[in-house]
Design a protein around this motif. Structure first.
Motif, mmCIF file in Angstrom:
data_model
loop_
_atom_site.group_PDB
_atom_site.id
_atom_site.type_symbol
_atom_site.label_atom_id
_atom_site.label_comp_id
_atom_site.label_asym_id
_atom_site.label_seq_id
_atom_site.Cartn_x
_atom_site.Cartn_y
_atom_site.Cartn_z
ATOM 1 N N PRO A 93 9.011 -3.388 12.435
ATOM 2 C CA PRO A 93 9.399 -3.553 11.072
ATOM 3 C C PRO A 93 8.702 -3.044 9.918
ATOM 4 O O PRO A 93 7.200 -2.838 10.072
ATOM 5 C CB PRO A 93 9.503 -4.863 10.956
ATOM 6 C CG PRO A 93 9.323 -5.488 12.189
ATOM 7 C CD PRO A 93 8.466 -4.471 12.928
ATOM 8 N N VAL A 94 9.256 -2.381 8.776
ATOM 9 C CA VAL A 94 8.626 -1.642 7.594
ATOM 10 C C VAL A 94 8.103 -2.620 6.737
ATOM 11 O O VAL A 94 8.700 -3.370 6.224
ATOM 12 C CB VAL A 94 9.413 -0.494 7.165
ATOM 13 C CG1 VAL A 94 9.751 0.394 8.378
ATOM 14 C CG2 VAL A 94 10.754 -1.124 6.686
ATOM 15 N N GLU A 95 7.062 -2.047 5.924
ATOM 16 C CA GLU A 95 6.451 -2.773 4.807
ATOM 17 C C GLU A 95 7.540 -2.437 3.677
ATOM 18 O O GLU A 95 7.827 -1.298 3.656
ATOM 19 C CB GLU A 95 5.166 -2.248 4.525
ATOM 20 C CG GLU A 95 4.192 -2.896 5.632
ATOM 21 C CD GLU A 95 2.537 -2.407 5.417
ATOM 22 O OE1 GLU A 95 2.479 -1.941 4.134
ATOM 23 O OE2 GLU A 95 1.956 -2.536 6.168
ATOM 24 N N VAL A 96 7.759 -3.481 2.970
ATOM 25 C CA VAL A 96 8.470 -3.260 1.549
ATOM 26 C C VAL A 96 7.512 -3.624 0.433
ATOM 27 O O VAL A 96 7.606 -4.930 0.284
ATOM 28 C CB VAL A 96 9.740 -3.969 1.592
ATOM 29 C CG1 VAL A 96 10.503 -3.477 0.525
ATOM 30 C CG2 VAL A 96 10.646 -3.729 3.012
ATOM 31 N N PRO A 97 6.986 -2.862 -0.028
ATOM 32 C CA PRO A 97 5.968 -3.334 -1.180
ATOM 33 C C PRO A 97 6.616 -3.935 -2.636
ATOM 34 O O PRO A 97 7.803 -3.498 -2.760
ATOM 35 C CB PRO A 97 5.424 -2.118 -1.442
ATOM 36 C CG PRO A 97 6.239 -0.830 -1.362
ATOM 37 C CD PRO A 97 7.156 -1.550 -0.058
ATOM 38 N N GLY A 98 6.020 -5.174 -2.892
ATOM 39 C CA GLY A 98 6.619 -5.509 -4.304
ATOM 40 C C GLY A 98 7.616 -6.534 -3.694
ATOM 41 O O GLY A 98 8.365 -7.164 -4.829
ATOM 42 N N VAL A 99 8.133 -6.695 -2.575
ATOM 43 C CA VAL A 99 9.125 -7.817 -2.347
ATOM 44 C C VAL A 99 8.749 -9.029 -1.417
ATOM 45 O O VAL A 99 8.385 -8.658 -0.388
ATOM 46 C CB VAL A 99 10.574 -6.934 -1.764
ATOM 47 C CG1 VAL A 99 11.670 -7.993 -1.387
ATOM 48 C CG2 VAL A 99 11.037 -5.806 -2.608
ATOM 49 N N PHE A 104 13.221 -11.672 -0.392
ATOM 50 C CA PHE A 104 14.000 -10.792 0.774
ATOM 51 C C PHE A 104 15.132 -11.501 1.589
ATOM 52 O O PHE A 104 16.158 -11.249 1.594
ATOM 53 C CB PHE A 104 13.007 -10.235 1.431
ATOM 54 C CG PHE A 104 13.528 -9.549 2.937
ATOM 55 C CD1 PHE A 104 14.439 -8.634 2.666
ATOM 56 C CD2 PHE A 104 13.248 -10.356 4.027
ATOM 57 C CE1 PHE A 104 14.934 -7.951 3.985
ATOM 58 C CE2 PHE A 104 13.646 -9.293 5.087
ATOM 59 C CZ PHE A 104 14.658 -8.521 4.964
ATOM 60 N N THR A 107 17.888 -12.753 -0.771
ATOM 61 C CA THR A 107 18.762 -11.463 -1.143
ATOM 62 C C THR A 107 19.766 -11.419 0.061
ATOM 63 O O THR A 107 21.061 -11.124 -0.127
ATOM 64 C CB THR A 107 18.070 -10.516 -1.539
ATOM 65 O OG1 THR A 107 17.363 -10.755 -2.616
ATOM 66 C CG2 THR A 107 18.916 -9.271 -2.143
ATOM 67 N N VAL A 144 7.094 -8.384 2.118
ATOM 68 C CA VAL A 144 7.625 -8.312 3.307
ATOM 69 C C VAL A 144 6.919 -7.297 4.258
ATOM 70 O O VAL A 144 6.788 -6.286 3.954
ATOM 71 C CB VAL A 144 9.162 -7.611 3.047
ATOM 72 C CG1 VAL A 144 9.608 -6.858 4.476
ATOM 73 C CG2 VAL A 144 10.133 -8.402 2.583
ATOM 74 N N ASN A 145 6.291 -7.886 5.409
ATOM 75 C CA ASN A 145 5.989 -7.072 6.415
ATOM 76 C C ASN A 145 4.371 -6.479 5.823
ATOM 77 O O ASN A 145 3.744 -5.901 6.673
ATOM 78 C CB ASN A 145 6.552 -5.998 6.982
ATOM 79 C CG ASN A 145 7.650 -6.414 7.832
ATOM 80 O OD1 ASN A 145 7.651 -7.715 8.655
ATOM 81 N ND2 ASN A 145 8.986 -5.976 7.598
ATOM 82 N N GLU A 146 3.928 -6.776 4.630
ATOM 83 C CA GLU A 146 2.843 -6.077 4.236
ATOM 84 C C GLU A 146 1.557 -6.729 4.795
ATOM 85 O O GLU A 146 1.437 -7.945 4.560
ATOM 86 C CB GLU A 146 2.679 -5.892 2.686
ATOM 87 C CG GLU A 146 1.968 -5.044 2.010
ATOM 88 C CD GLU A 146 2.083 -5.104 0.589
ATOM 89 O OE1 GLU A 146 2.789 -4.025 0.051
ATOM 90 O OE2 GLU A 146 1.343 -5.700 -0.277
ATOM 91 N N TYR B 345 15.780 -0.819 6.404
ATOM 92 C CA TYR B 345 15.439 -2.006 6.744
ATOM 93 C C TYR B 345 16.072 -2.951 5.947
ATOM 94 O O TYR B 345 16.781 -3.958 6.471
ATOM 95 C CB TYR B 345 13.801 -2.296 6.731
ATOM 96 C CG TYR B 345 13.308 -3.563 7.152
ATOM 97 C CD1 TYR B 345 13.486 -3.812 8.555
ATOM 98 C CD2 TYR B 345 12.970 -4.460 6.207
ATOM 99 C CE1 TYR B 345 12.779 -5.007 9.199
ATOM 100 C CE2 TYR B 345 12.313 -5.753 6.732
ATOM 101 C CZ TYR B 345 12.284 -6.160 8.187
ATOM 102 O OH TYR B 345 11.880 -7.243 8.440
ATOM 103 N N GLY B 363 10.351 -6.081 -8.046
ATOM 104 C CA GLY B 363 9.557 -6.787 -7.115
ATOM 105 C C GLY B 363 8.256 -6.454 -7.581
ATOM 106 O O GLY B 363 7.180 -6.639 -7.919
ATOM 107 N N PHE B 364 8.206 -4.647 -7.772
ATOM 108 C CA PHE B 364 7.079 -4.003 -7.934
ATOM 109 C C PHE B 364 6.531 -4.150 -9.386
ATOM 110 O O PHE B 364 5.372 -4.493 -9.588
ATOM 111 C CB PHE B 364 7.591 -2.342 -7.928
ATOM 112 C CG PHE B 364 6.366 -1.482 -8.347
ATOM 113 C CD1 PHE B 364 5.226 -1.251 -7.450
ATOM 114 C CD2 PHE B 364 6.481 -0.774 -9.481
ATOM 115 C CE1 PHE B 364 4.273 -0.382 -7.755
ATOM 116 C CE2 PHE B 364 5.661 0.082 -10.013
ATOM 117 C CZ PHE B 364 4.469 0.089 -9.120
#
Lengths: 254, 393
Positions: A93-99, A104, A107, A144-146, B345, B363-364
């Motif tokens: 699973p990938v990191e989604v910065p800021g969320v 998540f 949404t 998310v995943n970070e 994703y 979010g950023f």
């Protein structure tokens, strides 16, 4: 009853300026309530099957059909497939910065359910689902995943599975990189969803270990881009004892 | 976002902590500060302070060919009771007290303006409503000077809105008396053709608090230079910035916090998102801790989120420390990109592509927007960010 039908699926990928066929005619039917394990050696195309079904742009479908309750999945965009009831728990699973996780999840649930879940019941729903997966409440505030550990990433995938309640769940090597404790927690999560009888599960794995926790109805051996043998749970025992050698040598090129 | 990870092609992230006997921040400028444009050579583009700026798009602000056009810029000031709003001549003694132009365009602005604005909040006056300055360009070229002065223990919020089309070079002085609290929100919401180059000088009094929020969305070229110095101990400066750089836009923010006084604080956070071919954001963060500035506490951070190919970020934090007797000093810079795997994703969870981008960008910026601490501004910024995203997809 929801049914995913894969017929003669051929998939290629571009690599090093060459087109390589990875899936060479996959046939498989997954019905609601059933659990199918797909097992195979590295490089056999298991993950390609998972990502192709979810619609990853890296893969090109060159032949075959995929129908979900008669609807043409291959015509749908990635998000449409998810809304139609397909779920892919990813291996990486990938990191989604800021969320944040909570943002998540909400949404995503809003998109899948077609309306925003009522805030009060939603908070409770998420909290309880997280508790069942032994996830700390602070988890919801992280991105998310970070910075997640391997186990946290997989729990987070299964948390989504529980909340989004798909018709067909594809679990791509959800067991890889997990220690025994994490494997048990994650497997219990998958089993809770299976026990509802509402989901068809496609469990993709390299190891038989997870099958001690999640009992499949069918086991398929995947090799060189297609299913080369199918059977019941007993086929997993055979693989446990004999490995994939018989399939990688003889069955592949034949 | 991990530090310095996922750096896209075409971005540079450099940083340094220098321990110097002599300030390199000062010495790498091509000329010492001056109010007279003649003291600065015409830049050719290779100077340290100009090397990122497209001079050919400055419409002559840098080489003396830009001429003011009478009514090219409309300025409307709305101030609550108790505030003095004046328009004064060049010889007014209150002008230029907060700082001296450090580059040719700022000196050009100071040499060429005809009338200056002076807004004064008397001592101990605490405003409950913001002072609003609407700057609207009507296609002309203008040189401007604005002073905002708060007496001791006065408190005010100033919102400066830049809209329309203009070629504008300006200096803005913020003078904070002892114990004063000033928040300035400067929004650059220009039309696509506007060129805006400005130096902001803040002089922060003893125990005073200065908060600057710079928000840049529009313009062809926007180059802002917020600078802070302290007039007494115990001063605090927070410099927040948010920019959204679209295709073809050049948005440059160059900051200097000069810790020239002991026991002062500064905190700098700038965040930017970029999208489209030729979008170029530049962030230069200079923090200087002078030898006498014992007890300094400072941190600066720049984050960039690159949403598409073809955009470029240059981010250069520079922390220069001349004394070891400080509370803290740090900096960070990172540029990440919203890539196809992140998009996949989110879409694989049912979220449509446009909404996925909006989710990531909101979010950023959210953390930064929350730090601004002004509800109506926060709301407006989030709306504006949504607009930017919608316009682009």
């Amino acid at each position: 009853m929801a049914t995913l039908e894969i017929r003669d699926l051929h998939v290629t990928v571009e690599a090093d300026n060459a087109t390589k066929e990875i899936l060479k005619g996959v046939d498989l039917t997954v019905k609601q309530g059933e659990t199918h394990a797909i097992m195979g050696p590295n490089g056999s195309g298991k993950s390609t099957l998972a990502y192709s079904l979810a619609g990853h742009p890296k893969y090109t479908i060159t032949g075959g059909t995929v129908l979900l309750d008669g609807e043409d999945v291959l015509e749908m965009s990635v998000d449409e497939r998810a809304r139609a009831g397909l779920f892919l728990a990813m291996q990486y699973p990938v990191e989604v910065p800021g969320v944040s996780v909570s943002n998540f999840l909400r949404t995503s649930a809003t998109a899948i359910r077609g309306e925003a879940p009522k805030l009060r019941t939603w908070v409770k729903e998420v909290k309880e689902a997280m508790q069942r997966l032994n996830m700390d409440p602070s988890f919801a505030e992280r991105n998310v995943n970070e910075g997640f550990s391997g186990g946290e990433k997989k729990r987070h995938e299964i948390l989504q599975l529980e909340l989004l309640k798909p018709k067909v769940a594809i679990l791509d090597e959800t067991d890889s990189g997990l220690d025994v404790d994490a494997l048990r927690v994650v497997s219990e999560g998958v089993n809770r969803v299976r026990e509802t009888g509402e989901v068809g599960t496609l469990l993709i794995t390299h190891y038989t270990r997870i099958l001690r926790y999640i009992k499949p109805d069918f086991v398929h051996v995947f090799s060189a881009g297609r299913i080369v043998e199918s059977g019941g749970a007993e086929l997993a025992d055979k693989l446990e004892n004999e490995g994939y050698e018989a399939y990688t040598k003889g069955g592949v090129s034949a | 976002m991990a530090e310095a990870q996922n750096i896209p092609v075409g971005s540079t992230t450099a940083g340094q902590i220098a321990v110097a006997a002599e300030s390199t921040v000062a010495t790498r400028m091509s000329a010492p500060p001056s109010f007279d444009v003649a003291d600065f050579p015409v830049p050719h583009g290779r100077e340290e302070e100009w090397r990122f700026t497209p001079l050919e798009r400055l419409r002559g602000l840098h080489d003396g060919t830009a001429a003011a056009t009478g009514d090219g810029l409309k300025v409307d000031v709305q101030a609550p009771e108790g505030v003095t709003v004046e328009t004064v001549g060049r010889d007014d003694a209150r002008l230029g007290k907060a700082g001296t132009p450090v580059d040719r365009v700022a000196a050009q602005a100071y040499s060429a303006f005809e009338k200056a604005g002076v807004i004064t909040v008397p001592k101990e006056t605490v405003l409950t409503e913001p002072i609003r300055i609407a700057v609207h360009g009507e296609g002309g070229t203008a040189f401007a000077h604005q002073v905002i002065e708060l007496g001791a223990f006065a408190e005010a919020v100033v919102v400066i809105d830049h809209t329309g089309d203009a070629v504008l070079a300006a200096n803005v002085d913020y003078i904070l008396g002892d114990g004063a609290k000033l928040t300035v929100v400067s929004v650059q919401d220009w039309d696509d053709k506007a060129v805006h180059v400005a130096q902001h000088n803040a002089l922060v009094g003893r125990d005073a608090s200065f908060k600057s929020v710079v928000v840049t969305f529009g313009g062809d070229v926007v180059r802002l230079h917020p600078r802070v110095q302290y007039a007494g101990t115990g001063g605090e400066a927070e410099l927040f910035g948010l920019y959204f750089t679209d295709a073809g836009q050049h948005q440059e923010h160059r900051l200097l916090v000069d810790h020239n006084t002991p026991h002062c604080k500064s905190n700098v956070v700038y965040k930017g998102a970029l999208q489209g071919e030729g979008a170029h954001a530049v962030w230069i963060g200079d923090v200087l801790i002078e030898a006498k500035a014992e007890g300094t506490d400072t941190y600066e951070m720049n984050r960039n989120l690159v949403l598409t190919d073809g955009a470029r970020v240059d981010s250069v934090p520079n922390l220069e420390i001349e004394t070891g007797e400080i509370v803290g000093a740090g900096h960070a810079s990172a540029t990440g990109r919203f890539d196809d795997e992140q998009l996949f994703y989110l879409m694989a969870r049912g979220i449509p592509a446009e909404e996925a981008r909006r989710l990531v960008v909101r979010g950023f910026f959210a953390e930064l927007v929350q730090q601004i601490g002004l509800d109506d501004i926060e709301e407006r910024l989030l709306e504006k960010i949504d607009e930017e995203l919608e316009a682009s997809v």
